[in-house]
Design a protein around this motif. Structure first.
Motif, PDB file in Angstrom:
ATOM      1  N   SER A   9       0.998  -1.259   0.105  1.00  0.00           N
ATOM      2  CA  SER A   9      -0.041  -0.207   0.127  1.00  0.00           C
ATOM      3  C   SER A   9       0.818   1.291  -0.041  1.00  0.00           C
ATOM      4  O   SER A   9       2.096   1.231   0.287  1.00  0.00           O
ATOM      5  CB  SER A   9      -0.862   0.249   1.286  1.00  0.00           C
ATOM      6  N   ARG A  10       0.265   2.540  -0.272  1.00  0.00           N
ATOM      7  CA  ARG A  10       0.976   3.628  -0.113  1.00  0.00           C
ATOM      8  C   ARG A  10       1.716   3.887   1.080  1.00  0.00           C
ATOM      9  O   ARG A  10       2.868   4.181   1.162  1.00  0.00           O
ATOM     10  CB  ARG A  10      -0.024   4.890  -0.169  1.00  0.00           C
ATOM     11  N   ASP A  11       1.102   3.648   2.124  1.00  0.00           N
ATOM     12  CA  ASP A  11       1.466   3.738   3.900  1.00  0.00           C
ATOM     13  C   ASP A  11       2.748   2.572   3.783  1.00  0.00           C
ATOM     14  O   ASP A  11       3.788   3.040   4.446  1.00  0.00           O
ATOM     15  CB  ASP A  11       0.663   3.500   4.651  1.00  0.00           C
ATOM     16  N   GLN A  12       2.723   1.444   3.325  1.00  0.00           N
ATOM     17  CA  GLN A  12       3.661   0.653   3.372  1.00  0.00           C
ATOM     18  C   GLN A  12       5.049   0.938   2.630  1.00  0.00           C
ATOM     19  O   GLN A  12       6.082   0.898   2.972  1.00  0.00           O
ATOM     20  CB  GLN A  12       2.919  -0.832   3.073  1.00  0.00           C
ATOM     21  N   LEU A  13       4.580   1.326   1.226  1.00  0.00           N
ATOM     22  CA  LEU A  13       5.797   1.947   0.554  1.00  0.00           C
ATOM     23  C   LEU A  13       6.478   3.127   1.196  1.00  0.00           C
ATOM     24  O   LEU A  13       7.733   3.264   1.190  1.00  0.00           O
ATOM     25  CB  LEU A  13       5.140   2.366  -0.729  1.00  0.00           C
ATOM     26  N   LEU A  14       5.824   3.974   1.787  1.00  0.00           N
ATOM     27  CA  LEU A  14       6.210   5.080   2.461  1.00  0.00           C
ATOM     28  C   LEU A  14       7.250   4.559   3.718  1.00  0.00           C
ATOM     29  O   LEU A  14       8.298   5.225   3.770  1.00  0.00           O
ATOM     30  CB  LEU A  14       5.426   6.305   3.066  1.00  0.00           C
ATOM     31  N   ALA A  15       6.753   3.650   4.318  1.00  0.00           N
ATOM     32  CA  ALA A  15       7.527   3.215   5.547  1.00  0.00           C
ATOM     33  C   ALA A  15       8.904   2.365   5.075  1.00  0.00           C
ATOM     34  O   ALA A  15       9.869   2.482   5.469  1.00  0.00           O
ATOM     35  CB  ALA A  15       6.807   2.097   6.273  1.00  0.00           C
ATOM     36  N   GLU A  16       8.808   1.742   3.838  1.00  0.00           N
ATOM     37  CA  GLU A  16       9.928   1.179   3.275  1.00  0.00           C
ATOM     38  C   GLU A  16      10.986   2.233   2.837  1.00  0.00           C
ATOM     39  O   GLU A  16      12.142   2.047   3.189  1.00  0.00           O
ATOM     40  CB  GLU A  16       9.474   0.156   2.172  1.00  0.00           C
ATOM     41  N   VAL A  17      10.461   3.313   2.167  1.00  0.00           N
ATOM     42  CA  VAL A  17      11.261   4.222   1.862  1.00  0.00           C
ATOM     43  C   VAL A  17      12.082   4.841   3.102  1.00  0.00           C
ATOM     44  O   VAL A  17      13.362   5.276   3.257  1.00  0.00           O
ATOM     45  CB  VAL A  17      10.546   5.407   1.085  1.00  0.00           C
ATOM     46  N   ARG A  21      15.918   4.939   3.647  1.00  0.00           N
ATOM     47  CA  ARG A  21      16.723   6.425   3.797  1.00  0.00           C
ATOM     48  C   ARG A  21      17.595   6.449   5.365  1.00  0.00           C
ATOM     49  O   ARG A  21      18.685   6.708   5.311  1.00  0.00           O
ATOM     50  CB  ARG A  21      15.847   7.468   3.864  1.00  0.00           C
ATOM     51  N   ALA A  22      16.909   5.929   6.178  1.00  0.00           N
ATOM     52  CA  ALA A  22      17.475   5.964   7.512  1.00  0.00           C
ATOM     53  C   ALA A  22      18.621   5.005   7.522  1.00  0.00           C
ATOM     54  O   ALA A  22      19.513   5.338   8.123  1.00  0.00           O
ATOM     55  CB  ALA A  22      16.490   5.162   8.546  1.00  0.00           C
ATOM     56  N   ALA A  23      18.486   3.781   6.836  1.00  0.00           N
ATOM     57  CA  ALA A  23      20.049   3.012   6.848  1.00  0.00           C
ATOM     58  C   ALA A  23      20.889   3.500   5.901  1.00  0.00           C
ATOM     59  O   ALA A  23      22.048   3.494   6.443  1.00  0.00           O
ATOM     60  CB  ALA A  23      19.314   1.641   6.093  1.00  0.00           C
ATOM     61  N   ILE A  24      20.531   4.374   4.670  1.00  0.00           N
ATOM     62  CA  ILE A  24      21.538   5.116   4.080  1.00  0.00           C
ATOM     63  C   ILE A  24      22.256   6.357   5.013  1.00  0.00           C
ATOM     64  O   ILE A  24      23.508   6.478   4.915  1.00  0.00           O
ATOM     65  CB  ILE A  24      21.004   5.569   2.806  1.00  0.00           C
ATOM     66  N   ARG A  25      21.370   6.795   5.718  1.00  0.00           N
ATOM     67  CA  ARG A  25      21.958   7.944   6.470  1.00  0.00           C
ATOM     68  C   ARG A  25      22.680   7.471   7.729  1.00  0.00           C
ATOM     69  O   ARG A  25      23.875   8.209   8.019  1.00  0.00           O
ATOM     70  CB  ARG A  25      20.786   8.775   6.936  1.00  0.00           C
ATOM     71  N   LEU A  42      25.693   6.217  -3.410  1.00  0.00           N
ATOM     72  CA  LEU A  42      24.602   5.848  -2.455  1.00  0.00           C
ATOM     73  C   LEU A  42      24.138   7.032  -1.770  1.00  0.00           C
ATOM     74  O   LEU A  42      22.811   7.241  -1.557  1.00  0.00           O
ATOM     75  CB  LEU A  42      25.084   4.695  -1.579  1.00  0.00           C
ATOM     76  N   TRP A  43      24.897   7.882  -1.059  1.00  0.00           N
ATOM     77  CA  TRP A  43      24.210   8.936  -0.343  1.00  0.00           C
ATOM     78  C   TRP A  43      23.812   9.982  -1.010  1.00  0.00           C
ATOM     79  O   TRP A  43      22.965  10.505  -0.619  1.00  0.00           O
ATOM     80  CB  TRP A  43      25.581   9.455   0.305  1.00  0.00           C
ATOM     81  N   GLY A  44      23.959  10.063  -2.299  1.00  0.00           N
ATOM     82  CA  GLY A  44      23.459  10.944  -3.033  1.00  0.00           C
ATOM     83  C   GLY A  44      21.890  10.682  -3.545  1.00  0.00           C
ATOM     84  O   GLY A  44      21.211  11.461  -4.104  1.00  0.00           O
ATOM     85  N   LEU A  45      21.660   9.228  -2.956  1.00  0.00           N
ATOM     86  CA  LEU A  45      20.157   9.108  -3.560  1.00  0.00           C
ATOM     87  C   LEU A  45      19.330   9.816  -2.488  1.00  0.00           C
ATOM     88  O   LEU A  45      18.055   9.957  -2.587  1.00  0.00           O
ATOM     89  CB  LEU A  45      19.925   7.613  -3.456  1.00  0.00           C
TER      90      LEU A  45
END
Length: 89
Positions: A9-17, A21-25, A42-45
């Motif tokens: 779902s949209r909410d699930q996709l947002l949670a995944e993003v 992002r938290a892992a990349i940061r 990678l950081w540039g994403l």
């Protein structure tokens, strides 16, 4: 490979993003021994432009960390295939 995203779902996709992002940061903001590799692509994403302030250990400490990391792979994945090529080949 990413077919699983179609069912989210949209909410699930947002949670995944947010999770990705938290892992990349976390990786981007690592320093010292926590920073295994420098990955500006990678950081540039991430949406925020930032030049991470990294610090690197002195060579002897860095190399000891590399050896410990490689030893941990031997313990965790003794069955892993060997990639016997020089860096950059």
């Amino acid at each position: 490979m990413d077919e699983d995203l179609e069912a989210l779902s949209r909410d699930q996709l947002l949670a995944e993003v947010r999770k990705l992002r938290a892992a990349i940061r976390e990786h981007r903001d690592s320093s010292g021994h926590g920073l295994c590799w420098h990955h500006p692509q990678l950081w540039g994403l991430l949406p925020e432009p930032i030049d991470p302030a990294i610090a690197v250990p002195p060579w002897p400490r860095f190399m000891r960390g590399c050896v410990r990391y490689r030893e941990s792979l031997d313990r965790q994945r003794p069955d892993a295939p060997v990639h016997d090529k020089e860096f950059g080949e």
